[in-house]
Each structure stands twice: as structure tokens, then as C-alpha cells.
Design a protein around this motif. Sequence first.
Motif, PDB file in Angstrom:
ATOM      1  N   ALA A 134     -82.700 -20.316   4.142  1.00  0.00           N
ATOM      2  CA  ALA A 134     -83.390 -21.562   4.478  1.00  0.00           C
ATOM      3  C   ALA A 134     -84.573 -21.269   5.398  1.00  0.00           C
ATOM      4  CB  ALA A 134     -82.428 -22.526   5.166  1.00  0.00           C
ATOM      5  N   ASN A 135     -85.641 -22.018   5.224  1.00  0.00           N
ATOM      6  CA  ASN A 135     -86.805 -21.891   6.101  1.00  0.00           C
ATOM      7  C   ASN A 135     -86.646 -22.922   7.215  1.00  0.00           C
ATOM      8  OD1 ASN A 135     -89.228 -21.481   7.317  1.00  0.00           O
ATOM      9  ND2 ASN A 135     -90.484 -21.936   5.528  1.00  0.00           N
ATOM     10  N   SER A 136     -85.874 -22.549   8.227  1.00  0.00           N
ATOM     11  CA  SER A 136     -85.602 -23.445   9.348  1.00  0.00           C
ATOM     12  C   SER A 136     -85.865 -22.702  10.655  1.00  0.00           C
ATOM     13  CB  SER A 136     -84.145 -23.908   9.304  1.00  0.00           C
ATOM     14  OG  SER A 136     -83.285 -22.816   9.600  1.00  0.00           O
ATOM     15  N   PRO A 137     -86.031 -23.429  11.756  1.00  0.00           N
ATOM     16  CA  PRO A 137     -86.230 -22.761  13.044  1.00  0.00           C
ATOM     17  C   PRO A 137     -85.077 -21.818  13.394  1.00  0.00           C
ATOM     18  CG  PRO A 137     -86.823 -25.079  13.235  1.00  0.00           C
ATOM     19  CD  PRO A 137     -86.198 -24.896  11.877  1.00  0.00           C
ATOM     20  N   LEU A 138     -83.851 -22.213  13.076  1.00  0.00           N
ATOM     21  CA  LEU A 138     -82.679 -21.371  13.357  1.00  0.00           C
ATOM     22  C   LEU A 138     -82.732 -20.067  12.564  1.00  0.00           C
ATOM     23  CD1 LEU A 138     -79.918 -21.139  14.783  1.00  0.00           C
ATOM     24  CD2 LEU A 138     -78.922 -22.249  12.777  1.00  0.00           C
ATOM     25  N   THR A 139     -83.076 -20.178  11.292  1.00  0.00           N
ATOM     26  CA  THR A 139     -83.170 -18.984  10.442  1.00  0.00           C
ATOM     27  C   THR A 139     -84.333 -18.094  10.869  1.00  0.00           C
ATOM     28  OG1 THR A 139     -82.243 -20.212   8.593  1.00  0.00           O
ATOM     29  CG2 THR A 139     -83.354 -18.172   8.073  1.00  0.00           C
ATOM     30  N   ARG A 140     -85.468 -18.695  11.183  1.00  0.00           N
ATOM     31  CA  ARG A 140     -86.619 -17.903  11.637  1.00  0.00           C
ATOM     32  C   ARG A 140     -86.262 -17.126  12.910  1.00  0.00           C
ATOM     33  NH1 ARG A 140     -91.670 -18.367  10.182  1.00  0.00           N
ATOM     34  NH2 ARG A 140     -92.185 -19.582   8.369  1.00  0.00           N
ATOM     35  N   GLN A 141     -85.548 -17.771  13.816  1.00  0.00           N
ATOM     36  CA  GLN A 141     -85.116 -17.096  15.038  1.00  0.00           C
ATOM     37  C   GLN A 141     -84.159 -15.950  14.697  1.00  0.00           C
ATOM     38  OE1 GLN A 141     -86.365 -17.805  18.054  1.00  0.00           O
ATOM     39  NE2 GLN A 141     -85.194 -16.136  18.948  1.00  0.00           N
ATOM     40  N   ALA A 142     -83.270 -16.180  13.729  1.00  0.00           N
ATOM     41  CA  ALA A 142     -82.302 -15.152  13.320  1.00  0.00           C
ATOM     42  C   ALA A 142     -82.984 -13.953  12.674  1.00  0.00           C
ATOM     43  CB  ALA A 142     -81.283 -15.761  12.362  1.00  0.00           C
ATOM     44  N   ASN A 185     -77.803 -10.867  13.619  1.00  0.00           N
ATOM     45  CA  ASN A 185     -76.939 -10.566  14.765  1.00  0.00           C
ATOM     46  C   ASN A 185     -76.331 -11.822  15.370  1.00  0.00           C
ATOM     47  OD1 ASN A 185     -77.393  -7.920  14.360  1.00  0.00           O
ATOM     48  ND2 ASN A 185     -78.639  -7.592  16.172  1.00  0.00           N
ATOM     49  N   ASP A 186     -77.004 -12.972  15.227  1.00  0.00           N
ATOM     50  CA  ASP A 186     -76.473 -14.207  15.811  1.00  0.00           C
ATOM     51  C   ASP A 186     -75.577 -14.979  14.842  1.00  0.00           C
ATOM     52  OD1 ASP A 186     -78.228 -15.325  14.002  1.00  0.00           O
ATOM     53  OD2 ASP A 186     -79.503 -16.269  15.507  1.00  0.00           O
ATOM     54  N   GLY A 187     -75.398 -14.481  13.623  1.00  0.00           N
ATOM     55  CA  GLY A 187     -74.519 -15.119  12.649  1.00  0.00           C
ATOM     56  C   GLY A 187     -75.151 -16.245  11.846  1.00  0.00           C
ATOM     57  N   ALA A 188     -76.413 -16.557  12.088  1.00  0.00           N
ATOM     58  CA  ALA A 188     -77.073 -17.656  11.379  1.00  0.00           C
ATOM     59  C   ALA A 188     -77.388 -17.300   9.925  1.00  0.00           C
ATOM     60  CB  ALA A 188     -78.356 -18.063  12.095  1.00  0.00           C
ATOM     61  N   ILE A 189     -77.503 -16.018   9.624  1.00  0.00           N
ATOM     62  CA  ILE A 189     -77.788 -15.574   8.260  1.00  0.00           C
ATOM     63  C   ILE A 189     -76.635 -14.710   7.770  1.00  0.00           C
ATOM     64  CG2 ILE A 189     -79.318 -14.215   6.770  1.00  0.00           C
ATOM     65  CD1 ILE A 189     -81.575 -14.837   8.750  1.00  0.00           C
ATOM     66  N   ASP A 190     -76.091 -15.080   6.620  1.00  0.00           N
ATOM     67  CA  ASP A 190     -75.061 -14.293   5.942  1.00  0.00           C
ATOM     68  C   ASP A 190     -75.227 -14.577   4.453  1.00  0.00           C
ATOM     69  OD1 ASP A 190     -72.876 -12.997   4.893  1.00  0.00           O
ATOM     70  OD2 ASP A 190     -71.410 -13.951   6.221  1.00  0.00           O
ATOM     71  N   VAL A 191     -76.007 -13.731   3.776  1.00  0.00           N
ATOM     72  CA  VAL A 191     -76.366 -13.950   2.377  1.00  0.00           C
ATOM     73  C   VAL A 191     -75.987 -12.725   1.556  1.00  0.00           C
ATOM     74  CG1 VAL A 191     -78.289 -14.356   0.791  1.00  0.00           C
ATOM     75  CG2 VAL A 191     -78.297 -15.421   3.046  1.00  0.00           C
TER      76      VAL A 191
END
Length: 125
Positions: free
Chosen positions: A108-116, A87-93
Motif C-alpha cells: 500500500a502507498n500509505s504513510p505507514l508503509t513509506r515509513q516502513a 523491521n517495524d512489522g508494517a510490511i509482510d508481503v
Amino acid sequence: MDVIIASAIAKDDVREFERIQAGFEFKLLAAADSEQPRLPSRDWSDRRQMLSAEIEEVDAELRVTFQSMGYAALRQFAGRAARMLSNDGAIDVAFRFDSQGRSVAIVANSPLTRQAMINFRVLLE
């Protein structure tokens, strides 16, 4: 009578198309003992119980294995292209389901992706 039946079938087809276009939503509930989201340690299902996701941490990646649940879901997912979108646009795969309704999306295993991962959906293309 034929017009009434054709109209009913068309309305049902439109409802099915709208349902598919809305996507299959995955949403984590907040953990009572943590500020950061904790990814599920076992299978996680979308809100409609048609698709399960299992998340595996591998080095700097999160591998999300999707599996259709049941015959109706298999018919819907098998062989189809899809997108995993947060929903926040951080993931688009983009990914594709195989003939058994199974697929793997890698993020990616990152804080941004985990939050997404708190709230994402799978859209069929």
C-alpha cells in the motif's frame, strides 16, 4: 583427510545458510533536507549488492520490482519464494522470483508503509 575436507565443506554450507537466513537488507539513509523519508528515484541495492529494488508509485500502491544482480545471485533467487518484511512489522508481503531472478511485490502507498520502507529485508523461503 576425507573427514577434514567434509568438515570444511559442511562449515561452508552452514555459513551460506546463515547468510541467506539473515535476509537481504535494504536501508535508507536520512535525507538532510526532509523529515519524511524519500524513496529512491532509481535502483536501490541491498547491502550485499545481490538484489536491486526499483520502487514505482501507481495509484494507491507501491510496486517494488526486485532483480538479482549477477550470476551467483541469479542462482540463489531464481524460482524461489520470498517475503518482504519491514523491521517495524508494517510490511509482510509474499512473492516469488521468476527464472530470471525478477519479481514484483506490491504494498500500500500509505504513510505507514513509506515509513516502513526505511528499513526492510527480503527473506528467501
